[in-house]
Design an enzyme around this catalytic site. Structure first.
Site, PDB file in Angstrom:
ATOM      1  N   TRP A   1       0.811  -1.220   0.000  1.00 25.55           N
ATOM      2  CA  TRP A   1       0.000   0.000   0.000  1.00 25.55           C
ATOM      3  C   TRP A   1       0.843   1.268   0.000  1.00 25.55           C
ATOM      4  CZ3 TRP A   1       2.104   2.131   4.192  1.00 25.55           C
ATOM      5  CH2 TRP A   1       2.584   1.266   5.192  1.00 25.55           C
ATOM      6  N   ASN A   2       2.165   1.177   0.189  1.00 22.55           N
ATOM      7  CA  ASN A   2       2.900   2.412   0.500  1.00 22.55           C
ATOM      8  C   ASN A   2       3.101   3.320  -0.716  1.00 22.55           C
ATOM      9  OD1 ASN A   2       4.802   0.595  -0.559  1.00 22.55           O
ATOM     10  ND2 ASN A   2       6.469   1.553   0.563  1.00 22.55           N
TER      11      ASN A   2
ATOM     12  N   LYS B   1      -3.499  -8.317  -7.511  1.00 21.89           N
ATOM     13  CA  LYS B   1      -4.163  -8.143  -6.218  1.00 21.89           C
ATOM     14  C   LYS B   1      -3.537  -6.957  -5.495  1.00 21.89           C
ATOM     15  CE  LYS B   1      -3.696  -9.604  -2.016  1.00 21.89           C
ATOM     16  NZ  LYS B   1      -4.121  -8.333  -1.384  1.00 21.89           N
ATOM     17  N   PRO B   2      -4.220  -5.812  -5.493  1.00 20.86           N
ATOM     18  CA  PRO B   2      -3.683  -4.683  -4.732  1.00 20.86           C
ATOM     19  C   PRO B   2      -3.788  -4.966  -3.244  1.00 20.86           C
ATOM     20  CG  PRO B   2      -5.816  -4.102  -5.715  1.00 20.86           C
ATOM     21  CD  PRO B   2      -5.510  -5.527  -6.123  1.00 20.86           C
TER      22      PRO B   2
ATOM     23  N   SER C   1       6.474  -7.308   2.389  1.00 22.53           N
ATOM     24  CA  SER C   1       7.369  -7.543   3.523  1.00 22.53           C
ATOM     25  C   SER C   1       8.174  -8.838   3.350  1.00 22.53           C
ATOM     26  CB  SER C   1       6.545  -7.626   4.815  1.00 22.53           C
ATOM     27  OG  SER C   1       5.683  -8.746   4.745  1.00 22.53           O
TER      28      SER C   1
ATOM     29  N   GLU D   1      10.327  -8.367  -4.239  1.00 22.53           N
ATOM     30  CA  GLU D   1      10.975  -7.118  -3.785  1.00 22.53           C
ATOM     31  C   GLU D   1      10.510  -6.893  -2.353  1.00 22.53           C
ATOM     32  OE1 GLU D   1      13.070  -5.046  -5.350  1.00 22.53           O
ATOM     33  OE2 GLU D   1      12.688  -5.127  -7.514  1.00 22.53           O
TER      34      GLU D   1
ATOM     35  N   CYS E   1      10.177   1.752   1.281  1.00 22.53           N
ATOM     36  CA  CYS E   1      11.065   0.590   1.455  1.00 22.53           C
ATOM     37  C   CYS E   1      12.514   1.026   1.624  1.00 22.53           C
ATOM     38  CB  CYS E   1      10.915  -0.389   0.298  1.00 22.53           C
ATOM     39  SG  CYS E   1      11.153   0.367  -1.311  1.00 22.53           S
TER      40      CYS E   1
ATOM     41  N   GLU F   1      12.515  -4.073  10.478  1.00 24.29           N
ATOM     42  CA  GLU F   1      12.013  -2.941   9.699  1.00 24.29           C
ATOM     43  C   GLU F   1      10.991  -2.185  10.540  1.00 24.29           C
ATOM     44  OE1 GLU F   1       9.774  -3.821   6.081  1.00 24.29           O
ATOM     45  OE2 GLU F   1      10.838  -2.183   5.090  1.00 24.29           O
TER      46      GLU F   1
HETATM   47  P1  NAD Z   1       2.718  -7.212   3.218  1.00 26.88           P
HETATM   48  O1  NAD Z   1       3.763  -8.205   2.946  1.00 26.88           O
HETATM   49  O2  NAD Z   1       1.979  -7.287   4.513  1.00 26.88           O
HETATM   50  O3  NAD Z   1       1.575  -7.277   2.085  1.00 26.88           O
HETATM   51  C1  NAD Z   1       1.881  -7.085   0.728  1.00 26.88           C
HETATM   52  C2  NAD Z   1       0.815  -7.770  -0.125  1.00 26.88           C
HETATM   53  O4  NAD Z   1       0.876  -9.190   0.091  1.00 26.88           O
HETATM   54  C3  NAD Z   1      -0.608  -7.363   0.198  1.00 26.88           C
HETATM   55  O5  NAD Z   1      -1.324  -7.253  -1.014  1.00 26.88           O
HETATM   56  C4  NAD Z   1      -1.118  -8.547   1.035  1.00 26.88           C
HETATM   57  O6  NAD Z   1      -2.518  -8.723   0.981  1.00 26.88           O
HETATM   58  C5  NAD Z   1      -0.409  -9.704   0.367  1.00 26.88           C
HETATM   59  N1  NAD Z   1      -0.226 -10.909   1.205  1.00 26.88           N
HETATM   60  C6  NAD Z   1      -0.185 -11.004   2.559  1.00 26.88           C
HETATM   61  N2  NAD Z   1       0.044 -12.282   2.939  1.00 26.88           N
HETATM   62  C7  NAD Z   1       0.153 -13.014   1.792  1.00 26.88           C
HETATM   63  C8  NAD Z   1       0.430 -14.390   1.506  1.00 26.88           C
HETATM   64  N3  NAD Z   1       0.621 -15.285   2.483  1.00 26.88           N
HETATM   65  N4  NAD Z   1       0.502 -14.782   0.213  1.00 26.88           N
HETATM   66  C9  NAD Z   1       0.339 -13.895  -0.797  1.00 26.88           C
HETATM   67  N5  NAD Z   1       0.075 -12.566  -0.588  1.00 26.88           N
HETATM   68  C10 NAD Z   1      -0.015 -12.145   0.696  1.00 26.88           C
HETATM   69  O7  NAD Z   1       3.389  -5.788   3.051  1.00 26.88           O
HETATM   70  P2  NAD Z   1       2.725  -4.355   3.245  1.00 26.88           P
HETATM   71  O8  NAD Z   1       2.556  -4.075   4.697  1.00 26.88           O
HETATM   72  O9  NAD Z   1       1.562  -4.203   2.347  1.00 26.88           O
HETATM   73  O10 NAD Z   1       3.875  -3.401   2.637  1.00 26.88           O
HETATM   74  C11 NAD Z   1       4.983  -2.977   3.355  1.00 26.88           C
HETATM   75  C12 NAD Z   1       6.209  -3.800   2.998  1.00 26.88           C
HETATM   76  O11 NAD Z   1       6.490  -3.724   1.603  1.00 26.88           O
HETATM   77  C13 NAD Z   1       7.461  -3.304   3.702  1.00 26.88           C
HETATM   78  O12 NAD Z   1       8.198  -4.403   4.174  1.00 26.88           O
HETATM   79  C14 NAD Z   1       8.221  -2.593   2.583  1.00 26.88           C
HETATM   80  O13 NAD Z   1       9.615  -2.486   2.794  1.00 26.88           O
HETATM   81  C15 NAD Z   1       7.884  -3.455   1.417  1.00 26.88           C
HETATM   82  N6  NAD Z   1       8.151  -2.765   0.144  1.00 26.88           N
HETATM   83  C16 NAD Z   1       9.246  -3.119  -0.593  1.00 26.88           C
HETATM   84  C17 NAD Z   1       9.537  -2.444  -1.771  1.00 26.88           C
HETATM   85  C18 NAD Z   1      10.740  -2.787  -2.610  1.00 26.88           C
HETATM   86  O14 NAD Z   1      10.864  -2.256  -3.707  1.00 26.88           O
HETATM   87  N7  NAD Z   1      11.644  -3.644  -2.171  1.00 26.88           N
HETATM   88  C19 NAD Z   1       8.695  -1.420  -2.201  1.00 26.88           C
HETATM   89  C20 NAD Z   1       7.582  -1.091  -1.436  1.00 26.88           C
HETATM   90  C21 NAD Z   1       7.313  -1.768  -0.253  1.00 26.88           C
END
Ligand code: NAD
Length: 461
Positions: A137-138, A161-162, A212, A233, A267, A366
């Site tokens: 979402w960020n 899937k957003p 994450s 990522e 991130c 993090e």
């Molecule tokens: P998250 O991992 O909680 O969720 C990301 C997505 O994954 C969501 O759409 C969520 O519904 C889905 N998801 C959750 N559990 C799942 C599973 N078991 N299987 C498949 N999909 C699943 O992360 P968040 O809180 O939405 O975002 C923040 C994280 O994203 C931070 O760790 C940040 O550093 C990272 N991030 C990384 C980059 C990069 O370029 N490396 C860029 C942006 C954000």
């Protein structure tokens, strides 16, 4: 009389005010295999078009994206609290940057020929088939752009899937593309980790994920059973090194911006600062001044620099780390300091900590919040050792006299290192995390090629 249960919906609330922003229907888990089956049928026709035909079709979405930018930006700001100016900038880039992004993907995926004395080989970049794109979402518009577009250019059908935190602007962005694409080449499903996991397990050929580290690991476990291709990522714990010969004003300006931008929910946010003891007092004072002068408030206000955290859950993670650090001896110089009233609602004030130790979770895990923990070091070697003491390896920055900083930068284990600047590279550079910050990557020629299966076709000369 038979009763029909209402279809479940995700109701999105503004994290600052609690006001309802909108809702989307949750995709039932048992529908997901049919979504994949439709994608598979659509993919055959999509892949039968040439690379240039696919690119031309995608470029047709520019007008729709430009027309929707104001709405998408406003939704992004309302859904996850990004200050409106930044949210609108992100939304407008989805339209203005489209040509450049599609061109970069086309160049990366065009056939290449290799020759030696005996053999001529064509490198051909084929689609994998059906790709799942799962985003956080960020950066609720930029992340779909980076995860979905190259997959489509490569000839994959995509199921997107957003994040459950920002589904409305994800949906709005996808609708712009759907308006120019053949049916089912891009489909959207909604829900949380359950829908994400079901999608990964539904026989897709490629999973493109940004999120994450913990979720990346869960996806890898699920994908292992099918050897599904992955581009992950993941999160980071980026260090900033401030050397004794750094321009302190520039270093502090960077530290303030990069620790607190998007309420620290980036991130490549600076999450750990290592400063040489000879300049630590002055640098810390400048960071504290910067932190206390930032305007925090309503994301809809054009002058706001920091909005709320994206959710109560995100705030609680940050506050827990802060409270643990302060209880273990960290000193708070600005922001959510010990004894002061915690900010109301989902806000966390830009916070500066000193006297932190490597054992504290604020230095290991993090944070994803507006916190700048500062550590004094007595040498480059100590700064490098502490900066590299993390399982993560996304971005890093070194501020110092240019040659000195460049030498120190060579010793950092992050995927992207900036010298007297942030970690982003020149046009065409990959966006890449090392170690636990990524498994596969995107951007540039090398990243884009990961959205396709390379095939070699050789003949004797
Ligand atoms: P998250 O991992 O909680 O969720 C990301 C997505 O994954 C969501 O759409 C969520 O519904 C889905 N998801 C959750 N559990 C799942 C599973 N078991 N299987 C498949 N999909 C699943 O992360 P968040 O809180 O939405 O975002 C923040 C994280 O994203 C931070 O760790 C940040 O550093 C990272 N991030 C990384 C980059 C990069 O370029 N490396 C860029 C942006 C954000």
């Amino acid at each position: 009389m038979p009763t029909t249960l209402p279809a479940p919906v995700l109701t999105i609330r503004n994290p600052a005010t609690g006001a309802v922003v909108g809702e989307v229907p949750v995709t039932p888990i048992d529908v997901i295999p049919a979504v994949v089956a439709r994608a598979r049928i659509a993919q055959a026709g999509w892949a039968a078009r040439t690379l240039d035909e696919r690119a031309a079709m995608l470029l047709g979405a520019k007008g729709a994206l430009a027309a929707a930018a104001e709405r998408m930006g406003t939704l992004a700001s309302q859904e996850m609290g990004k200050p409106i100016k930044e949210a609108l900038g992100e939304a407008k880039y989805a339209a203005s940057g489209l040509e450049e992004m599609v061109r970069e993907a086309v160049e990366a995926l065009r056939e290449e020929v290799l020759e030696d004395a005996n053999v001529t080989t064509r490198l051909v970049f084929d689609p994998f088939g059906v790709a799942a794109a799962i985003t956080p979402w960020n950066f609720p518009i930029l992340m779909p752009v980076q995860n979905v577009l190259p997959a489509l250019v490569a000839g994959n059908a995509v199921i997107f899937k957003p994040s459950e935190v920002s589904p409305l602007c994800g949906q709005a962005w996808a609708e712009c593309l759907q308006s120019v694409l053949p049916e089912d080449v891009l489909q959207v499903i909604h829900g949380d980790g359950k829908q994400g996991a079901a999608l990964v397990g539904a026989g897709v050929d490629l999973v493109v994920f940004t999120g994450s580290r913990a979720t990346g690991m869960a996806i890898m476990r699920e994908a292992a059973g099918h050897l599904t291709r992955l581009i992950l990522e993941l999160g980071g714990k980026d260090p900033l090194l401030v050397l004794e010969d750094a321009d302190l004003e520039a270093a502090a300006t960077f530290a303030v911006r990069n620790s607190f931008r998007n309420a620290g929910q980036v991130c490549v946010s600076t999450e750990r600062i290592f400063v040489h003891e000879s300049v630590a007092d002055r640098f810390t004072q400048l960071v504290v001044e910067g932190a206390t002068s930032m305007k925090q408030g309503d994301s809809a206000d054009e002058s706001t620099q920091i909005g709320p955290m994206s959710s109560a859950r995100q705030k609680s993670i940050v506050m827990r780390q802060l409270q643990e650090a302060i209880a273990a001896g960290a000193r708070c110089l600005a922001g959510e300091c010990d004894g002061g009233p915690a900010s109301a609602g989902n806000f966390v004030r830009p916070t500066v900590l000193v006297d932190v130790t490597p054992q504290m979770s604020i230095m290991r895990d993090e944070t994803f919040g507006p916190v700048a923990p500062i550590v004094r070091v007595n040498s480059d070697a100590q700064a490098v050792a502490m900066a590299n003491d993390t399982p993560y390896g996304l971005g890093a920055a070194v501020f110092g006299a240019p040659d000195h900083a460049a030498r120190v930068a060579e010793r950092l284990t992050a995927g992207m290192v900036g010298i007297n600047k942030g970690c982003g590279g020149a046009d065409g550079s990959p966006w890449v995390g090392s170690r636990h910050s990524g498994h596969g990557f995107h951007g540039g020629k090398y990243g884009t090629r990961q959205f396709a299966q390379v095939r070699t076709i050789s003949r004797s000369r």
